[in-house]
Scaffold this motif. Structure first.
Motif: not given
Length: 339
Positions: A138-140, A144-147, A152-153, A247-251
């Motif tokens: 969740a943190y990184f 880091d990826v989502g920034r 922001e929403t 941005r879309i973060v694919l986890c």
């Protein structure tokens, strides 16, 4: 003594087709292994059950090699060192490692293995949730990826899950407006009550157009950052509401782990809006754990980060506990108590 006991181990004996079934596994009893020079023997007390384990069962390329047939089910564990021939890992210490669904494991101290202090956290199981790989994911993944930027929403799917619940709380700490998607009224109530989400969307019973409409209503000014744990129609619907340069973060893509991939219709939105979609896995960041763990430990200790854990009892109950992840019936990070 450990040598007088048997080592129960959950073995993968058949590649699952769709949802894993009892015939895909076998619970066996073996002799407890003896550590060689440089090794130590861990009595595993708890194992982390994660959706990613489903991918390890398939014989296809991934970030980790597939589990060989006949081998023990791979899992993150936490336990106590019972025998040691490694001076850096003394007997009696708690250790977090990447072992298996088994009573005893041999370790050499490499990879993800680290000593942990049960007195430094509310519960030693936190090292399998907020102060472990889940928390660092969740943190990184978010920072880091989502920034994210204040104001922001942020839209999170699987928002009541182990990772999603932490992502929403960290995003709020960073000054973001948060929208969570979850299945069922009870989980949506937890999003608002326990994890501080500003809006909760129940995807159950909603058609694809209704899902798009619900996200649009929750985010009238659009979505800047989508943290994706589910995939499928939810990911596709989120693409429609993404803001320019979003941005879309694919986890994770848990909706597709036991089925065929969902054909995305709206990937064009990434081009039209100059947005980006980026995947990541925790192994990309594990070497930076020292950056995240102080924050995560402090937030948990100070009560700023709520941690919910769902602990099932008994190594022999691995499969029904694991399947709860895909049924959506777990209430927090799924952990199996082996002892």
């Amino acid at each position: 003594m450990a040598v007088d006991r048997l080592n129960r181990s959950y073995k993968l004996v058949r590649r699952p087709q769709g949802m894993p079934a009892a015939q895909d596994f076998r619970l066996v009893e073996e002799a407890v292994p003896e550590p060689a020079e440089g090794q130590f023997l861990v009595r595993n007390h708890y194992a982390s059950l994660d959706p990613a384990m489903r991918g390890w069962m398939d014989d296809r390329p991934s970030y980790l090699p597939p589990i060989p047939l006949g081998a023990s089910m791979r899992a993150g564990t936490i336990g106590v060192i019972e025998k040691s021939r490694n001076a850096d890992f003394p007997v009696g210490r708690w250790v977090s490692s990447h072992n298996a669904i088994e009573d005893y494991s041999l370790c050499d101290g490499g990879g993800r293995t680290r000593l942990v202090d049960p007195d430094g956290v509310p519960s030693v199981t936190n090292y399998l949730s907020a102060i472990g790989t889940v928390g660092m994911t969740a943190y990184f993944g978010l920072l880091d990826v989502g920034r994210p930027k204040a104001g922001e929403t942020v839209l999170v799917s699987g928002a009541a899950g182990a990772v999603g619940s932490l992502v929403g709380q960290i995003a709020k700490m960073k000054g973001c407006r948060t929208i969570g998607i979850a299945g069922g009224a009870a989980k949506c109530a937890r999003l608002l009550r326990d994890y501080g989400y500003d809006v909760a969307i129940d995807y159950r019973g909603k058609s694809y157009p209704e899902l798009i409409a619900a996200i649009g209503e929750a985010a009238p000014d659009g979505v800047d950052l989508q943290f994706e744990n589910v995939g499928g129609a939810i990911l596709d619907a989120g693409l429609v509401t993404l803001n320019p340069y979003g941005r879309i973060v694919l986890c994770g893509l848990i909706s597709q782990y036991n089925s065929e991939p969902y054909p995305l219709r709206n990937v064009w939105q990434l081009i039209a809006k100059g947005a980006r979609m980026e995947g990541f896995i925790m192994t990309h960041f594990f070497h930076r754990g020292a950056e995240a763990l102080p924050d995560l430990t402090a937030w948990v200790g100070q009560g700023k980060l709520r941690v919910d854990e769902h602990i099932e009892q008994g190594l022999e109950n691995f499969l029904p506990a694991f399947l709860r992840l895909f049924e959506g019936t777990n209430e927090g990070k799924m952990i199996l108590k082996l002892t």
